[in-house]
Write a protein that holds these residues in place. Sequence first.
Motif, PDB file in Angstrom:
ATOM      1  N   ARG A  11       0.799  -1.164   0.015  1.00 41.56           N
ATOM      2  CA  ARG A  11      -0.056   0.050  -0.082  1.00 41.56           C
ATOM      3  C   ARG A  11       0.645   1.390  -0.008  1.00 41.56           C
ATOM      4  O   ARG A  11       1.951   1.184   0.616  1.00 41.56           O
ATOM      5  CB  ARG A  11      -0.858   0.061   1.178  1.00 41.56           C
ATOM      6  CG  ARG A  11      -1.988   1.004   1.125  1.00 41.56           C
ATOM      7  CD  ARG A  11      -2.880   1.138   2.206  1.00 41.56           C
ATOM      8  NE  ARG A  11      -3.689  -0.172   2.367  1.00 41.56           N
ATOM      9  CZ  ARG A  11      -3.492  -1.326   3.329  1.00 41.56           C
ATOM     10  NH1 ARG A  11      -2.488  -1.244   4.350  1.00 41.56           N
ATOM     11  NH2 ARG A  11      -4.312  -2.295   3.105  1.00 41.56           N
ATOM     12  N   THR A  12       0.547   2.163  -0.679  1.00 42.67           N
ATOM     13  CA  THR A  12       1.197   3.672  -0.594  1.00 42.67           C
ATOM     14  C   THR A  12       0.090   4.774  -0.018  1.00 42.67           C
ATOM     15  O   THR A  12      -0.895   4.548  -0.369  1.00 42.67           O
ATOM     16  CB  THR A  12       1.705   3.861  -2.088  1.00 42.67           C
ATOM     17  OG1 THR A  12       0.504   4.049  -2.925  1.00 42.67           O
ATOM     18  CG2 THR A  12       2.636   2.951  -2.769  1.00 42.67           C
ATOM     19  N   TYR A  17       5.009   4.065   2.902  1.00 41.06           N
ATOM     20  CA  TYR A  17       4.606   2.779   2.094  1.00 41.06           C
ATOM     21  C   TYR A  17       4.423   1.660   3.135  1.00 41.06           C
ATOM     22  O   TYR A  17       5.268   1.567   4.445  1.00 41.06           O
ATOM     23  CB  TYR A  17       5.619   2.197   1.133  1.00 41.06           C
ATOM     24  CG  TYR A  17       5.965   3.689   0.508  1.00 41.06           C
ATOM     25  CD1 TYR A  17       5.298   3.708  -0.908  1.00 41.06           C
ATOM     26  CD2 TYR A  17       7.049   4.462   0.541  1.00 41.06           C
ATOM     27  CE1 TYR A  17       5.973   4.620  -1.782  1.00 41.06           C
ATOM     28  CE2 TYR A  17       7.587   5.540  -0.014  1.00 41.06           C
ATOM     29  CZ  TYR A  17       6.691   5.639  -1.403  1.00 41.06           C
ATOM     30  OH  TYR A  17       7.158   6.746  -1.864  1.00 41.06           O
ATOM     31  N   GLN A  26       3.488  -6.358   8.759  1.00 39.92           N
ATOM     32  CA  GLN A  26       3.396  -5.278   8.088  1.00 39.92           C
ATOM     33  C   GLN A  26       4.046  -4.227   8.724  1.00 39.92           C
ATOM     34  O   GLN A  26       4.068  -4.014  10.102  1.00 39.92           O
ATOM     35  CB  GLN A  26       2.087  -4.805   7.865  1.00 39.92           C
ATOM     36  CG  GLN A  26       1.182  -5.647   6.814  1.00 39.92           C
ATOM     37  CD  GLN A  26      -0.173  -5.202   6.077  1.00 39.92           C
ATOM     38  OE1 GLN A  26      -0.729  -4.263   6.683  1.00 39.92           O
ATOM     39  NE2 GLN A  26      -0.474  -5.848   5.249  1.00 39.92           N
ATOM     40  N   VAL A  47       3.376   0.009  -5.401  1.00 40.25           N
ATOM     41  CA  VAL A  47       2.701  -1.334  -4.927  1.00 40.25           C
ATOM     42  C   VAL A  47       3.292  -2.593  -5.817  1.00 40.25           C
ATOM     43  O   VAL A  47       3.207  -2.429  -6.983  1.00 40.25           O
ATOM     44  CB  VAL A  47       0.959  -1.063  -4.860  1.00 40.25           C
ATOM     45  CG1 VAL A  47       0.624  -2.621  -4.714  1.00 40.25           C
ATOM     46  CG2 VAL A  47       0.761  -0.185  -3.845  1.00 40.25           C
ATOM     47  N   SER A 195     -13.778  -3.953  -7.093  1.00 38.85           N
ATOM     48  CA  SER A 195     -13.659  -4.002  -5.638  1.00 38.85           C
ATOM     49  C   SER A 195     -14.515  -5.030  -5.073  1.00 38.85           C
ATOM     50  O   SER A 195     -14.327  -5.959  -4.062  1.00 38.85           O
ATOM     51  CB  SER A 195     -13.956  -2.671  -4.809  1.00 38.85           C
ATOM     52  OG  SER A 195     -12.812  -1.777  -5.251  1.00 38.85           O
ATOM     53  N   GLU A 206     -13.002  -5.822   2.568  1.00 36.80           N
ATOM     54  CA  GLU A 206     -11.765  -5.230   2.579  1.00 36.80           C
ATOM     55  C   GLU A 206     -11.841  -3.933   2.073  1.00 36.80           C
ATOM     56  O   GLU A 206     -11.046  -2.969   2.353  1.00 36.80           O
ATOM     57  CB  GLU A 206     -10.672  -6.014   2.245  1.00 36.80           C
ATOM     58  CG  GLU A 206      -9.146  -5.427   2.280  1.00 36.80           C
ATOM     59  CD  GLU A 206      -8.617  -5.626   3.647  1.00 36.80           C
ATOM     60  OE1 GLU A 206      -7.808  -4.852   4.128  1.00 36.80           O
ATOM     61  OE2 GLU A 206      -9.063  -6.469   4.395  1.00 36.80           O
ATOM     62  N   LEU A 207     -12.442  -3.917   0.786  1.00 36.01           N
ATOM     63  CA  LEU A 207     -12.142  -2.543  -0.005  1.00 36.01           C
ATOM     64  C   LEU A 207     -13.937  -1.914   0.097  1.00 36.01           C
ATOM     65  O   LEU A 207     -14.968  -2.545  -0.186  1.00 36.01           O
ATOM     66  CB  LEU A 207     -11.969  -3.231  -1.429  1.00 36.01           C
ATOM     67  CG  LEU A 207     -10.717  -3.524  -1.570  1.00 36.01           C
ATOM     68  CD1 LEU A 207     -10.360  -4.193  -2.975  1.00 36.01           C
ATOM     69  CD2 LEU A 207      -9.517  -2.514  -1.004  1.00 36.01           C
ATOM     70  N   THR A 223     -11.663   3.379  -5.440  1.00 35.61           N
ATOM     71  CA  THR A 223     -10.244   2.972  -4.932  1.00 35.61           C
ATOM     72  C   THR A 223      -9.446   4.317  -5.562  1.00 35.61           C
ATOM     73  O   THR A 223      -9.255   4.801  -6.588  1.00 35.61           O
ATOM     74  CB  THR A 223      -9.900   1.844  -5.852  1.00 35.61           C
ATOM     75  OG1 THR A 223     -10.673   0.868  -5.503  1.00 35.61           O
ATOM     76  CG2 THR A 223      -8.489   1.545  -5.513  1.00 35.61           C
ATOM     77  N   SER A 225      -5.952   4.679  -4.538  1.00 39.00           N
ATOM     78  CA  SER A 225      -4.636   4.240  -4.772  1.00 39.00           C
ATOM     79  C   SER A 225      -4.511   2.657  -4.784  1.00 39.00           C
ATOM     80  O   SER A 225      -5.173   2.125  -4.389  1.00 39.00           O
ATOM     81  CB  SER A 225      -3.568   4.748  -3.767  1.00 39.00           C
ATOM     82  OG  SER A 225      -4.089   4.378  -2.503  1.00 39.00           O
ATOM     83  N   THR A 227      -3.926  -1.026  -4.139  1.00 40.30           N
ATOM     84  CA  THR A 227      -3.738  -1.810  -2.772  1.00 40.30           C
ATOM     85  C   THR A 227      -3.526  -3.486  -3.123  1.00 40.30           C
ATOM     86  O   THR A 227      -4.353  -3.805  -3.922  1.00 40.30           O
ATOM     87  CB  THR A 227      -4.871  -1.562  -1.955  1.00 40.30           C
ATOM     88  OG1 THR A 227      -5.259  -0.272  -1.618  1.00 40.30           O
ATOM     89  CG2 THR A 227      -4.901  -2.374  -0.712  1.00 40.30           C
ATOM     90  N   LEU A 229      -3.464  -7.294  -1.864  1.00 37.47           N
ATOM     91  CA  LEU A 229      -3.807  -8.149  -0.755  1.00 37.47           C
ATOM     92  C   LEU A 229      -3.701  -9.563  -0.944  1.00 37.47           C
ATOM     93  O   LEU A 229      -3.712  -9.937  -2.165  1.00 37.47           O
ATOM     94  CB  LEU A 229      -5.621  -7.784  -0.787  1.00 37.47           C
ATOM     95  CG  LEU A 229      -5.973  -6.529  -0.537  1.00 37.47           C
ATOM     96  CD1 LEU A 229      -7.413  -6.148  -0.882  1.00 37.47           C
ATOM     97  CD2 LEU A 229      -5.821  -6.069   1.012  1.00 37.47           C
TER      98      LEU A 229
END
Length: 311
Positions: A11-12, A17, A26, A47, A195, A206-207, A223, A225, A227, A229
């Motif tokens: 993820r950014t 990051y 993480q 990413v 998503s 999650e999204l 969304t 940026s 991501t 998963l």
Amino acid sequence: MKELLNGVVVRTGGASYVVECDDGRQVRCRTVPGTVSGNEGESLVAVGDRVSFRPKPSGTGMPEGVIDRVEPRTSALVRRRDVRRNRSKETDQVIAGNIDQLVVVSSADDPPLNRRLIDRYLAFAESEHLPLLLVVNKSDLADPVALEEALETYRSLGCTICCVSAARRTGLEELREHLAGKVSAFSGHSGVGKSTLINLLLGRKELKTARISYRTGKGVHTTSSATMLRLPEGGYVIDTPGIREFNLSGITRENLRFYFTEFLRLMPDCGFSSCTHTVEPGCAVLRAAESGAIDPERYESYLALFDTLEE
């Protein structure tokens, strides 16, 4: 000096990051001047990038670190920025790196199947030697015969197609098989259900998701940026921002013809070796489009793309 640890950027956000280590931990990392990158002239960190970082003392929240090195990318999903709106000298934005396949998500209806956008992605995937999986969501909303006719061209090109319905939970097992053990970047217009599908694949919400805009009839961006998963069955999915106009990077008017693969067998019969397949007399591709030997709509996509590209 603390030992370097390795991980992948999942993820950014701004100047930070989130890096996932091999054991699943993480760490929130940042870069500093002098960070070594194997990706000169491109986005420093994206990413999907593999990085080495040094842990640093942190409070009670997420562990922190400083990225020391970014490994060279084996592949990348790149979006060209509009230089008229972007004052930066960097005109290409790396959305995701080190992907094994590009998953183009379209919808059979609401919004309708967007063949022009699919053709853009196919050309990009050919130019980058990336396997492409076409996922058609909302297949329950379309006439099955009409949908199959629309997809036949892509099947004839060797494109892998998976028809699903997020609403009815159909086609998901086949989709999981295509994704298992791979890093897959999901991309496409907003509102087609990227998503939603990813949430179903993960087995959790999650999204964020959103409906089609009643005012415009187009998808609403959910969304902002990319991501990355981890999938329960192994592998990763990368949810990317909805792209209204996927601008090709690294493709010019001169080389576009090589990325419409049905043109290749016809090129030797053109009257000119440098034929652009637009206006030249004796063009075998143009004749084939007029006769229906190649899909006329694909040819129209080629012309539309050609007009948007640089010399």
